[in-house]
Design an enzyme around this catalytic site. Structure first.
Site, PDB file in Angstrom:
ATOM      1  N   GLU A  23       0.858  -1.191   0.000  1.00 53.18           N
ATOM      2  CA  GLU A  23       0.000   0.000   0.000  1.00 53.18           C
ATOM      3  C   GLU A  23       0.895   1.242   0.000  1.00 53.18           C
ATOM      4  O   GLU A  23       1.922   1.273   0.661  1.00 53.18           O
ATOM      5  CB  GLU A  23      -0.914   0.015   1.241  1.00 53.18           C
ATOM      6  CG  GLU A  23      -1.998  -1.045   1.191  1.00 53.18           C
ATOM      7  CD  GLU A  23      -3.070  -0.868   2.278  1.00 53.18           C
ATOM      8  OE1 GLU A  23      -3.023   0.111   3.047  1.00 53.18           O
ATOM      9  OE2 GLU A  23      -3.957  -1.745   2.341  1.00 53.18           O
ATOM     10  N   HIS A  81      -4.225   6.674   0.734  1.00 53.13           N
ATOM     11  CA  HIS A  81      -3.517   5.393   0.689  1.00 53.13           C
ATOM     12  C   HIS A  81      -4.213   4.504  -0.325  1.00 53.13           C
ATOM     13  O   HIS A  81      -5.266   4.856  -0.859  1.00 53.13           O
ATOM     14  CB  HIS A  81      -3.406   4.744   2.076  1.00 53.13           C
ATOM     15  CG  HIS A  81      -4.666   4.148   2.629  1.00 53.13           C
ATOM     16  ND1 HIS A  81      -5.718   4.909   3.092  1.00 53.13           N
ATOM     17  CD2 HIS A  81      -5.045   2.847   2.799  1.00 53.13           C
ATOM     18  CE1 HIS A  81      -6.677   4.119   3.534  1.00 53.13           C
ATOM     19  NE2 HIS A  81      -6.302   2.854   3.364  1.00 53.13           N
ATOM     20  N   HIS A  83      -5.570   0.581  -1.677  1.00 50.49           N
ATOM     21  CA  HIS A  83      -6.030  -0.764  -1.326  1.00 50.49           C
ATOM     22  C   HIS A  83      -5.723  -1.663  -2.505  1.00 50.49           C
ATOM     23  O   HIS A  83      -6.107  -1.358  -3.634  1.00 50.49           O
ATOM     24  CB  HIS A  83      -7.547  -0.768  -1.056  1.00 50.49           C
ATOM     25  CG  HIS A  83      -7.902  -0.310   0.316  1.00 50.49           C
ATOM     26  ND1 HIS A  83      -9.187  -0.273   0.777  1.00 50.49           N
ATOM     27  CD2 HIS A  83      -7.106   0.117   1.340  1.00 50.49           C
ATOM     28  CE1 HIS A  83      -9.187   0.164   2.043  1.00 50.49           C
ATOM     29  NE2 HIS A  83      -7.941   0.419   2.401  1.00 50.49           N
ATOM     30  N   ASP A  94      -8.562   1.436   9.129  1.00 54.67           N
ATOM     31  CA  ASP A  94      -8.645   2.806   8.601  1.00 54.67           C
ATOM     32  C   ASP A  94      -9.553   3.664   9.486  1.00 54.67           C
ATOM     33  O   ASP A  94      -9.269   4.838   9.723  1.00 54.67           O
ATOM     34  CB  ASP A  94      -9.187   2.817   7.169  1.00 54.67           C
ATOM     35  CG  ASP A  94      -8.220   2.198   6.182  1.00 54.67           C
ATOM     36  OD1 ASP A  94      -7.009   2.149   6.486  1.00 54.67           O
ATOM     37  OD2 ASP A  94      -8.674   1.758   5.111  1.00 54.67           O
TER      38      ASP A  94
HETATM   39 ZN   LIG Z   1      -7.100   1.096   4.054  1.00 50.24          ZN
END
Ligand SMILES: [Zn+2]
Length: 134
Positions: A23, A81, A83, A94
């Site tokens: 990520e 970010h 996924h 999160d």
């Molecule tokens: Zn996440």
């Protein structure tokens, strides 16, 4: 509420998400104007977990990035970010992060999809992502 971001800033995040096996993450710098979060810059920060399932920003880089925003007269309006294994929706982890960092959370996936969320009264709410022309 909406997040306004330039196409090339969004593309740079999506491109990084597609080429990384882990990520990716970082900050969205900008200004809040009423219900609009206007992104003026993107700052990548190392994911110190180097994991395809979760992220944690490297603390020293985080501090540097925040200092850089302040020097430019900007604030942290968002965190982004990627996924890789699941759709661009906040995970349980999160959600915990959103409680600590109550800014816009932009999540992209490896297919180029993107969504933005804020926490409102403890609940996740999706907000619109618009493209800045200038
Ligand atoms: Zn996440």
């Amino acid at each position: 509420m909406q997040l306004m971001i330039r196409q090339n800033d969004l593309n740079s995040i999506i491109k990084a998400a597609k080429r990384n096996g882990a990520e990716i993450c970082g900050f969205l710098f900008g200004m809040r104007e009423g219900h609009t979060f206007r992104v003026g810059g993107v700052r990548f920060v190392t994911n110190r977990l180097d994991s395809p399932r979760e992220f944690e920003m490297e603390p020293l880089e985080m501090a540097e990035a925040i200092g850089e925003a302040e020097r430019r007269g900007l604030e942290v309006v968002g965190i982004f970010h990627s996924h890789l294994k699941c759709p661009p929706r906040p995970s349980e982890r999160d959600l915990e992060g959103m409680e600590v960092w109550p800014v816009v959370w932009l999540i992209v996936d490896g297919k180029g999809r993107y969504r933005a969320y804020v926490l409102k009264n403890g609940k996740i709410e999706e907000i619109k992502v618009g493209i800045r022309k200038f």
